[in-house]
Scaffold this active site. Structure first.
Site, PDB file in Angstrom:
ATOM      1  N   ARG A 184       0.866  -1.181   0.000  1.00 58.85           N
ATOM      2  CA  ARG A 184       0.000   0.000   0.000  1.00 58.85           C
ATOM      3  C   ARG A 184       0.902   1.230   0.000  1.00 58.85           C
ATOM      4  NH1 ARG A 184      -3.508  -2.805  -1.528  1.00 58.85           N
ATOM      5  NH2 ARG A 184      -5.503  -3.280  -0.530  1.00 58.85           N
ATOM      6  N   GLU A 206      -4.524   7.589  -4.679  1.00 58.93           N
ATOM      7  CA  GLU A 206      -4.837   6.879  -5.925  1.00 58.93           C
ATOM      8  C   GLU A 206      -6.197   7.326  -6.434  1.00 58.93           C
ATOM      9  OE1 GLU A 206      -4.467   2.679  -5.264  1.00 58.93           O
ATOM     10  OE2 GLU A 206      -2.390   2.825  -4.636  1.00 58.93           O
ATOM     11  N   HIS A 253      -1.991   0.314  -9.588  1.00 57.78           N
ATOM     12  CA  HIS A 253      -2.562  -0.599  -8.590  1.00 57.78           C
ATOM     13  C   HIS A 253      -3.227  -1.798  -9.274  1.00 57.78           C
ATOM     14  CE1 HIS A 253      -4.349  -0.949  -4.292  1.00 57.78           C
ATOM     15  NE2 HIS A 253      -4.128  -2.144  -4.837  1.00 57.78           N
TER      16      HIS A 253
HETATM   17  P1  NAD Z   1      -0.020 -11.464   4.782  1.00 53.08           P
HETATM   18  O1  NAD Z   1      -0.855 -11.112   5.973  1.00 53.08           O
HETATM   19  O2  NAD Z   1       0.063 -12.884   4.356  1.00 53.08           O
HETATM   20  O3  NAD Z   1       1.477 -10.922   4.982  1.00 53.08           O
HETATM   21  C1  NAD Z   1       1.783  -9.722   5.607  1.00 53.08           C
HETATM   22  C2  NAD Z   1       3.058  -9.927   6.431  1.00 53.08           C
HETATM   23  O4  NAD Z   1       3.407  -8.666   6.996  1.00 53.08           O
HETATM   24  C3  NAD Z   1       2.847 -10.907   7.597  1.00 53.08           C
HETATM   25  O5  NAD Z   1       3.863 -11.888   7.605  1.00 53.08           O
HETATM   26  C4  NAD Z   1       2.906 -10.019   8.830  1.00 53.08           C
HETATM   27  O6  NAD Z   1       3.455 -10.655   9.973  1.00 53.08           O
HETATM   28  C5  NAD Z   1       3.803  -8.883   8.336  1.00 53.08           C
HETATM   29  N1  NAD Z   1       3.648  -7.658   9.124  1.00 53.08           N
HETATM   30  C6  NAD Z   1       2.508  -7.120   9.623  1.00 53.08           C
HETATM   31  N2  NAD Z   1       2.794  -6.000  10.305  1.00 53.08           N
HETATM   32  C7  NAD Z   1       4.126  -5.818  10.239  1.00 53.08           C
HETATM   33  C8  NAD Z   1       5.017  -4.837  10.764  1.00 53.08           C
HETATM   34  N3  NAD Z   1       4.580  -3.829  11.514  1.00 53.08           N
HETATM   35  N4  NAD Z   1       6.333  -4.962  10.484  1.00 53.08           N
HETATM   36  C9  NAD Z   1       6.792  -6.005   9.749  1.00 53.08           C
HETATM   37  N5  NAD Z   1       6.001  -6.966   9.251  1.00 53.08           N
HETATM   38  C10 NAD Z   1       4.688  -6.882   9.479  1.00 53.08           C
HETATM   39  O7  NAD Z   1      -0.581 -10.550   3.606  1.00 53.08           O
HETATM   40  P2  NAD Z   1      -0.423 -10.804   2.020  1.00 53.08           P
HETATM   41  O8  NAD Z   1      -1.557 -11.620   1.530  1.00 53.08           O
HETATM   42  O9  NAD Z   1       0.964 -11.208   1.732  1.00 53.08           O
HETATM   43  O10 NAD Z   1      -0.688  -9.298   1.503  1.00 53.08           O
HETATM   44  C11 NAD Z   1       0.170  -8.244   1.896  1.00 53.08           C
HETATM   45  C12 NAD Z   1      -0.382  -6.911   1.469  1.00 53.08           C
HETATM   46  O11 NAD Z   1      -0.262  -6.783   0.049  1.00 53.08           O
HETATM   47  C13 NAD Z   1      -1.892  -6.715   1.709  1.00 53.08           C
HETATM   48  O12 NAD Z   1      -2.164  -6.298   3.031  1.00 53.08           O
HETATM   49  C14 NAD Z   1      -2.261  -5.656   0.702  1.00 53.08           C
HETATM   50  O13 NAD Z   1      -2.191  -4.375   1.274  1.00 53.08           O
HETATM   51  C15 NAD Z   1      -1.186  -5.790  -0.379  1.00 53.08           C
HETATM   52  N6  NAD Z   1      -1.768  -6.215  -1.658  1.00 53.08           N
HETATM   53  C16 NAD Z   1      -1.644  -5.404  -2.736  1.00 53.08           C
HETATM   54  C17 NAD Z   1      -2.151  -5.776  -3.962  1.00 53.08           C
HETATM   55  C18 NAD Z   1      -1.994  -4.929  -5.182  1.00 53.08           C
HETATM   56  O14 NAD Z   1      -2.823  -4.985  -6.080  1.00 53.08           O
HETATM   57  N7  NAD Z   1      -0.931  -4.156  -5.276  1.00 53.08           N
HETATM   58  C19 NAD Z   1      -2.860  -6.986  -4.084  1.00 53.08           C
HETATM   59  C20 NAD Z   1      -2.955  -7.808  -2.958  1.00 53.08           C
HETATM   60  C21 NAD Z   1      -2.406  -7.414  -1.742  1.00 53.08           C
END
Ligand code: NAD
Length: 334
Positions: A235, A264, A283
């Site tokens: 994000r 965005e 995005h």
């Molecule tokens: P996930 O929950 O599997 O992974 C997130 C990781 O971040 C976890 O391992 C968690 O422990 C870690 N984390 C949380 N807070 C933290 C912190 N303060 N410091 C360090 N690490 C921390 O999520 P995911 O399915 O891998 O998705 C991740 C993110 O990707 C989503 O939340 C979303 O915002 C983004 N995303 C973007 C798109 C896009 O179109 N660009 C699409 C899907 C997801």
């Protein structure tokens, strides 16, 4: 009479048919730009099928006294006040897992385009400025033997790391949670500062939370190598965008590949639009035919399940079951 649900999505026929079997479906993408109409239409709805393009906050819940489920067509949930939803007994469905491969692949598209300077080179060809001779500028960098730093080794981060192995990279990661199988992983844990100092490619995969807002700020960008790149498909607000623009302009880092932005769509006067060392993407991390279909199926199933009184396949706020047990969400029969 069938119960009513609202959507802010443009639904393909098969999804609409699946929903209309059970519900009267109202709304559509025009609601994204008309908040007043959206709020008004929510009054008699038991479910909302939506995406990160609207804020699902207290104001929205106040206008939706009958709402029992919000199903978001995304894994990201920073657009939703999850605590408030739980407090009010509103189930939140989301789409984890089904998009991880696609987002990881888009992340790699950005890494390759930025590190190999593909977009810059393409602009030269399109500007009809390709001259005969050995191609010199812009020269890219090689990935093999370099270090990939993953911030957030969750579903997407882990897939990005796995692909990095195929390029012969050393993989380091930072996460607040060490995965239980950390010892067995072929990736090395390090703290955030160390990761930024030693990585040639930094890729961000944490959710946007209070704790991760501007996680990468001026001081963090200054730790990075001058010839490193940063890629963000999580994000926008995880990076302080103003600081990033300075870093790119003043050469603290080599480049950035960005799929997400603090605002965005990207404002038309954003300085990023005129910078050569940035690859921009609107995005679209999950934007593939297969992934979007899988996401929609899951989002529709989440919504239908809750309203059948069944646990949805992907529930973000399981504590809600203590506030409103599933037998109280049943408005549909099998
Ligand atoms: P996930 O929950 O599997 O992974 C997130 C990781 O971040 C976890 O391992 C968690 O422990 C870690 N984390 C949380 N807070 C933290 C912190 N303060 N410091 C360090 N690490 C921390 O999520 P995911 O399915 O891998 O998705 C991740 C993110 O990707 C989503 O939340 C979303 O915002 C983004 N995303 C973007 C798109 C896009 O179109 N660009 C699409 C899907 C997801």
């Amino acid at each position: 009479m069938k119960p009513k649900i609202l959507t802010t999505l443009e639904l393909p026929k098969n999804a609409l048919d699946a929903l209309e079997k059970y519900f009267i479906v109202e709304g559509g993408p025009e609601l994204v730009k008309d908040r007043n109409k959206l709020l008004k239409l929510l009054e008699d709805k038991v479910g909302l099928l939506t995406a990160p393009h609207i804020k699902v906050d207290r104001e929205l819940f106040d206008h939706a006294p009958n709402l029992m489920v919000v199903s978001t067509y995304s894994v990201g949930f920073d657009h939703i006040d999850v605590n408030e939803a739980t407090r009010r007994g509103i189930y939140i469905g989301y789409t984890p897992g089904v998009l991880s491969d696609c987002v990881a692949e888009v992340t790699w598209a950005l890494i390759l385009s930025t590190y190999k300077r593909i977009s810059e080179a393409e602009r030269i060809v399109r500007a009809r400025k390709w001259v005969k001779g050995i191609y010199k500028e812009p020269l890219g960098r090689d990935l093999k033997g370099k270090t990939l730093g993953i911030i957030g080794l969750g579903r997407i981060g882990r897939r990005v790391a796995e692909i990095g192995r195929c390029f012969g990279m050393r993989i380091v990661y930072y996460d607040i949670v060490k995965p239980p199988e950390a010892e067995k992983l072929d990736f090395e844990y390090c703290d955030l500062e160390t990761l930024l100092k030693i990585s040639d490619v930094v890729s961000i995969h944490v959710p946007l939370l209070k704790e991760t807002y501007h996680l990468i700020d001026e001081s963090k960008l200054k730790l990075m190598k001058k010839d490193a790149i940063i890629v963000n498909t999580s994000r926008g607000a995880v990076i302080d965008e103003k600081a990033l623009i300075r870093a790119l302009k003043e050469g603290w880092i080599m480049g950035a590949g960005l799929d997400v932005f603090e605002q965005e769509p990207l404002p038309l006067d954003s300085e990023l639009l005129d910078m050569e060392n940035v690859v921009l993407s609107p995005h679209r991390g999950s934007a593939s035919i297969e992934t979007r279909e899988a996401m929609l199926n899951l989002a529709v199933n989440n919504l239908i399940s809750v309203l059948k009184g069944q646990k949805p396949p992907a529930l973000l706020n399981p504590d809600v079951m203590k506030v409103r047990p599933l037998d109280k969400t049943r408005v549909l029969q099998e």
